[in-house]
Every structure is written in C-alpha cells, then in structure tokens.
Motif scaffolding. Structure first.
Motif, PDB file in Angstrom:
ATOM      1  N   MET A   1       0.839  -1.144  -0.038  1.00  0.00           N
ATOM      2  CA  MET A   1      -0.139  -0.019   0.019  1.00  0.00           C
ATOM      3  C   MET A   1       0.856   1.355  -0.172  1.00  0.00           C
ATOM      4  N   GLY A   2       0.228   2.286  -0.506  1.00  0.00           N
ATOM      5  CA  GLY A   2       1.020   3.543  -0.342  1.00  0.00           C
ATOM      6  C   GLY A   2       2.155   3.635  -1.412  1.00  0.00           C
ATOM      7  N   ASN A   3       2.315   2.853  -2.225  1.00  0.00           N
ATOM      8  CA  ASN A   3       3.318   3.198  -3.340  1.00  0.00           C
ATOM      9  C   ASN A   3       3.179   4.479  -4.010  1.00  0.00           C
ATOM     10  N   PRO A   4       4.173   5.104  -4.585  1.00  0.00           N
ATOM     11  CA  PRO A   4       3.750   6.528  -5.291  1.00  0.00           C
ATOM     12  C   PRO A   4       3.662   6.268  -6.767  1.00  0.00           C
ATOM     13  N   ALA A   5       2.832   7.496  -7.111  1.00  0.00           N
ATOM     14  CA  ALA A   5       2.229   7.552  -8.478  1.00  0.00           C
ATOM     15  C   ALA A   5       3.539   7.799  -9.530  1.00  0.00           C
ATOM     16  N   LEU A   6       3.688   6.723 -10.288  1.00  0.00           N
ATOM     17  CA  LEU A   6       4.713   6.671 -11.318  1.00  0.00           C
ATOM     18  C   LEU A   6       4.636   6.972 -12.657  1.00  0.00           C
ATOM     19  N   VAL A   7       3.316   6.794 -13.071  1.00  0.00           N
ATOM     20  CA  VAL A   7       3.040   7.002 -14.285  1.00  0.00           C
ATOM     21  C   VAL A   7       1.487   7.853 -14.449  1.00  0.00           C
ATOM     22  N   GLU A   8       1.293   8.846 -15.168  1.00  0.00           N
ATOM     23  CA  GLU A   8       0.328   9.612 -15.587  1.00  0.00           C
ATOM     24  C   GLU A   8      -0.196   9.455 -16.896  1.00  0.00           C
TER      25      GLU A   8
ATOM     26  N   MET B   1      -4.956  12.687  -6.326  1.00  0.00           N
ATOM     27  CA  MET B   1      -3.826  11.698  -5.499  1.00  0.00           C
ATOM     28  C   MET B   1      -4.309  11.405  -4.071  1.00  0.00           C
ATOM     29  N   GLY B   2      -4.090  10.357  -3.646  1.00  0.00           N
ATOM     30  CA  GLY B   2      -4.101   9.734  -2.467  1.00  0.00           C
ATOM     31  C   GLY B   2      -5.783   9.109  -2.213  1.00  0.00           C
ATOM     32  N   ASN B   3      -6.329   8.915  -3.219  1.00  0.00           N
ATOM     33  CA  ASN B   3      -7.701   8.135  -3.096  1.00  0.00           C
ATOM     34  C   ASN B   3      -7.569   6.681  -2.464  1.00  0.00           C
ATOM     35  N   PRO B   4      -8.372   6.120  -1.518  1.00  0.00           N
ATOM     36  CA  PRO B   4      -8.146   5.067  -1.209  1.00  0.00           C
ATOM     37  C   PRO B   4      -8.250   3.855  -2.068  1.00  0.00           C
ATOM     38  N   ALA B   5      -7.682   2.670  -1.559  1.00  0.00           N
ATOM     39  CA  ALA B   5      -7.650   1.620  -2.340  1.00  0.00           C
ATOM     40  C   ALA B   5      -9.051   0.766  -2.103  1.00  0.00           C
ATOM     41  N   LEU B  34     -22.938   9.609  -0.184  1.00  0.00           N
ATOM     42  CA  LEU B  34     -21.983   8.844  -0.063  1.00  0.00           C
ATOM     43  C   LEU B  34     -20.924   9.292  -0.579  1.00  0.00           C
ATOM     44  N   ALA B  35     -19.690   9.694   0.022  1.00  0.00           N
ATOM     45  CA  ALA B  35     -18.405  10.129  -0.518  1.00  0.00           C
ATOM     46  C   ALA B  35     -17.126   9.460  -0.323  1.00  0.00           C
ATOM     47  N   ILE B  36     -16.425   8.983  -1.340  1.00  0.00           N
ATOM     48  CA  ILE B  36     -15.303   8.180  -0.667  1.00  0.00           C
ATOM     49  C   ILE B  36     -14.372   8.799  -1.681  1.00  0.00           C
ATOM     50  N   GLY B  37     -13.181   9.099  -1.127  1.00  0.00           N
ATOM     51  CA  GLY B  37     -12.301   9.828  -2.025  1.00  0.00           C
ATOM     52  C   GLY B  37     -12.446  11.124  -2.396  1.00  0.00           C
ATOM     53  N   ASP B  38     -11.840  11.618  -3.389  1.00  0.00           N
ATOM     54  CA  ASP B  38     -11.835  13.149  -3.854  1.00  0.00           C
ATOM     55  C   ASP B  38     -12.988  13.105  -4.697  1.00  0.00           C
ATOM     56  N   ILE B  39     -13.967  13.465  -4.474  1.00  0.00           N
ATOM     57  CA  ILE B  39     -15.417  13.678  -5.423  1.00  0.00           C
ATOM     58  C   ILE B  39     -15.516  14.766  -6.073  1.00  0.00           C
TER      59      ILE B  39
END
Lengths: 332, 332
Positions: A1-8, B1-5, B34-39
């Motif tokens: 979990m929590g690996n960085p964003a590497l590709v866009e 960035m940083g949305n949950p798995a 309901l709001a999960i992650g950056d909506i």
C-alpha cells in the motif's frame, strides 16, 4: 500500500488516470541501486520470469539434444502473439522432441496479435494451444520432461520435477528461499512463485552478469540472452514492447513483461537487474516504468532518445487523432 | 492523488493488484449521500455519459420524426459490442434519417465482441465505422443534426450546435458551468467535457428522478431509461456488465460504463445518482466499485445476492481453473 504515483495518463488539459508502483534496481550481490516504493513486498513474477523458467531447458542438455537454435530458445522465453512464425516454431520444438500440440497443457486462446487472429478466422481455422502466448514456454517444459525421462502428463504441477527445478533456479538466482506453498496458478496453469521485487531484480542482475552463478548456469543464461537478442520477434511479436526494445539494444538489454503490470530486465554491461510492478496491474504503465528506468542507465543521448517513444507514448484514437499521452511522474 | 484502495485482485494467497478510486452518491439537490475519495476532482465522463448525450435526440423531436423505438434509443446510449444486431440497428437509424455509414465520423475498429469479430473475418468481411462501439451515439448525433437542419459534416466539433447542446444538457443536469475549452477528445473523436465526480453523480440523480428538470427533459430522460431497460442487450451486448446489470434490475437501475475506469448509474426509486472513477482507468475495478455501491441501496437480500458475482467476480484461466478473485476492500 502507499506506493508512489509513477505514471500519468494525460488527456485534454488534465491528468485522467494515474498508476502507482514500485521499481527495484539491484546488483548481483543484492545491493540496492534504486528503490522506489516498497520493493520488499512479494510479487508473482508471472511471464516476466520466463527466461529463468527456461534455464533448465539449456542446463539439462535438452535444448542441445533436440537441436534447438536461437528461434526455439527465444520462443521458450516468449509471450508470443500467436503469429504464424511463432506457431511454426513451437510445432518444430514439439516435433524435435517427439511430441505434438496435444501434449500442451497451457490452454487455448486466439492469437494476441489481432491481424493473425483475423487471418486465422478468415482461413476457417480455430484457436489451439499452439496460439496460446505461453506455448513456447510449455514446449520447453515438455522437452525438459522428455530429456530427463520423467512423467509428461503432470508437467504443470508444482510438485513435478520440472517445476521443482524451476523453483530451485529462481531461488538460486534471487538468493531467497521460497516456501513450497507460496505460489499462485498462472494464466497458463503452471505455478508462479512469489518473491520480493528486490529479489526478483537481483535474479535478473545475476541472469545478465552471470556473477555468483555456477559456470554451467551462467553459460545457459548467456545462451538464452543471446538467443532473444538474435531473434527478438520470437520473444513477443510485431509491435510488441519487448520485441521493440530488444531490437533497439540487442544483447545490451534483456527485457520481459508479464501479466498484472510486471516487467523485468537485465543490463549485463552495467551488471544490473530491474524489476517493476505496477500496483494496479496495468501493462501500459509497467512499460513506461521500465523504459524510464532503463534510460537512467544508458550512457548516450542517442540511446535515451530512441527510448523516448516508450517513455512518453502518444495514444491515438480510431481516427488517428493524438488524444492522450502516457508519461512518467517526477518520482521516477 | 491519495484516493483509497477500493478494489483488490487476489491470486494464490496474496493480493496481487490494487485499484484506488473515488465514489460519489448524490441526490438531485446535490446533497452528498456517500463520498469516498476526492469526489470534487474533475473527470472526463467518457462513454459513461452517453445517455445524457442522447437527450437532444429525444428533446429535439428527432427520435419521433424518424420513428425510433426502444432499440434505436438504447443504441444511441450504447457502447455496443459490434454484434450483428447492433450493426443492423445502427444501419436502420441512419437509413431512417436518410443517411448511411459514410456519414459516421467515429472511426473504424473491429467488433469488441470477440466471436462477432471472428465471424466477420470468417465471412471475408472487414471492420467499418458501424462496428465502432460508439456508432449508435454517432448515428444519434447525426439524426439531431438532420432534424435541426444544421451542418452534418462537422457534428463532432466542440463548437457544432449538437455538441453545444450536449454541453448545455450536461451543465443543466449536473448543476455546474463548464468552460468552453475544458474538454478532451474522446476515443470516437467527440468532445468529452470535464466535470467533478460529484456533479456527474448529481446529473445521474436528476436523469433518474427527473427532479428539478423541465418536464420535456424529464420525459426525454424517462424514455431513454425505459428504452435501455426494455432492450439491455442493445446498450452493450452479450456478457457485458451494463447489459447484465440492466437485465437483472430493469428500469430500477440505469448503469453505463465508460473508458478509463468511469461508471455512472441512476437509481430512480431511491432518487440517487452514482459516479465512480477508478484512478488507474481499469474497467474491471470500476465495475466492482459500481456493483458494490449499488448493493448498498438495494433493500432485499435476494437482490444483493444477485449482484454478488459482479461484486466478487472469479477469474478463470484458459483451462477454466479459478485463478483469482476481484473484491472490494473495507473502504467501500
């Protein structure tokens, strides 16, 4: 979990999608040269490890016994497109060892190469196990089973001598012990053994440099790398990443992708092994991660420039309009 | 960035891949249910918004003028597989408005439905714009252009009256203003307008409930939903997610997927709209996110049980062996 964003993936003026992942670059002694993300998390190497799975084919003498040349050895390491020449080579491998397609247990799917699938349908043909992208690897396993005179019917089982030998080879190259039950079933039904990304990269460093291996194993690795460099089309196929990279660099870069965002490479001159895993399993992102990582270790601007279209590929829609671009983030 | 798995792919004893994302469930007034992650992050809705792009087809009177029934209206909302019946319906739509396939500017690709692509090749045929998964939507755009007597040759341009009307419809339903240059080019060459995930969910809440819309727009939405519910095969095709979910729930659930991990739904009875975006663009994960989210709002155990195979699909390899499982994480 929590690996960085590497590709866009960029479309219009916005980042439309993002891929996280991990990258390990390791030397033959296990020293970390580059570590991005969690490189100790175990992964299933999937098809990225096919060249290691092919080592017993050379080491047992099976390849020589059946008169295999570069095409056959490259096919044993391949995830091929099921193009005509791939199928012909697999048939030859089987025939040389006294077998035919009925011995293959990889399962049946249509050629991955779309034009070949269409040509097959147009000719009134149908898919067979020969078209399965793993049929060359399976032919290699069968040849080993024949050469060491063991049961051929169970060659895909984790306890079979061929798969046990594959596991021992991986453990030796990676420098880790793998529990006998720490595997998953791959798409082609053979076991795929779990190991940390860093250990996988180390295995490819040693596969490339030969360092720390018994002479016979180092020589087998050299033969497989040379075969893939000589016949890159046999390793994947028309317009495929591994084929195109190998065509560019020859024996200086060995590279092989696998399902679920895996990709491994060896840079023999630099004595480095690379393993990348895209967290979400996307091949498009794993290829960008790998191309960008290889570029870090190339010395000439011309070579880096040749990689540019793999590092920042442009995607075109059905009208040929350039609609999006894939690119590495600052984290690579 | 940083949305949950939100979704995991499990193979052997390990999580092999992970997908992050965001989920918005919104009511017609814009209230967050309901709001999960950056909506609030803008997304390109891609094909998930086709039903909204089809509203002008009904509102302008074009659909009635050309005598369209449920099949034609469902095809206008479709990402179809290019199966025989899909192609026949698009040809009928074009013929009814005095056009033929040469008017389509969606581009050419082979049928997404593999058996149909093989049958086409076997019959000596070749791919055309009719097989493009967006050809029904494009036929709808062309019908609107014919009905309002405007230029047909430029119907895919952002400044064309048809695309301007589509933009106005989206802004009205979503309750947001979209800058004229805030679009990307979709796979089929029309503009895909950016809007926040929450606004997209609100648009589907209003598309489903009609609340807050002018009566003619609410009625047009009802007709499109009824058409898709009556002819779910026309919205996607054999063994496709949207078709199967709509077959299960009929008019009670409207659902439509799009490229790059988009999926939108309307639950008219509950007055809710749902929009999900998988960060990395994976459709397999967007479908699991959507199925798990729909299940939260179903009242009966039997209905939730019917969704189970979409919430936790099992993947089988080429030998039919169950090799992996996709499942939502605790975060959904």
């Amino acid at each position: 979990m929590g690996n960085p964003a590497l590709v866009e993936v960029v479309r219009g003026g916005r980042v439309e999608s993002r891929h996280c992942g991990a990258i390990a670059v390791i030397d033959p002694d296990g020293k970390r040269v580059l570590a991005i993300g969690d490189i100790e998390r175990p992964v299933y190497p999937r098809s990225a490890i096919k060249a290691l799975q092919a080592l017993p084919l050379v080491e047992t003498g099976a390849a020589d016994r059946y008169g295999f040349g570069a095409e056959e050895l490259a096919l044993a390491c391949a995830s091929h497109g099921g193009e005509e020449g791939h199928v012909a080579t697999v048939m030859r491998m089987l025939a040389l060892s006294g077998l035919d397609a009925s011995a293959l247990q990889c399962g049946v799917h249509w050629p991955l190469h779309q034009a070949s699938a269409q040509a097959l349908a147009r000719a009134g043909g149908t898919a067979s196990a020969l078209h399965n992208n793993c049929s060359g690897k399976h032919a290699g396993f069968l040849c080993v089973a024949c050469a060491i005179e063991t049961d051929r019917g169970s060659y895909i089982e984790p306890a079979h001598p061929v798969q046990r030998e594959v596991k021992a080879v991986i453990e030796n190259l990676a420098g880790v012990a793998i529990a006998q039950d720490d595997y998953a079933i791959d798409g082609c039904s053979v076991p795929t053994w779990a190991l940390p990304l860093a250990a996988l990269a180390r295995a490819f460093a040693r596969f490339g440099a030969g360092q720390g291996l018994l002479p016979a194993r180092a020589e087998a690795a050299r033969r497989l790398r040379a075969a893939c460099a000589e016949k890159p089309w046999h390793v994947a196929g028309t317009e495929r990443f591994c084929t195109e990279i190998t065509t560019l660099f020859g024996a200086r870069v060995f590279v092989k992708s696998g399902a679920e965002g895996m990709c491994c490479a060896a840079l023999p001159e630099q004595g480095l092994g690379i393993a990348v895993k895209c967290d979400d399993g996307a091949g498009r992102a794993a290829e960008v991660m790998m191309a960008a990582t290889i570029a870090r270790y190339l010395k000439s601007d011309a070579e880096r420039a040749a990689l540019e279209r793999f590092i920042r590929p442009t995607l075109r829609n059905w009208n040929g309009i350039a609609v999006s671009k894939i690119r590495p983030t600052e984290a690579i």
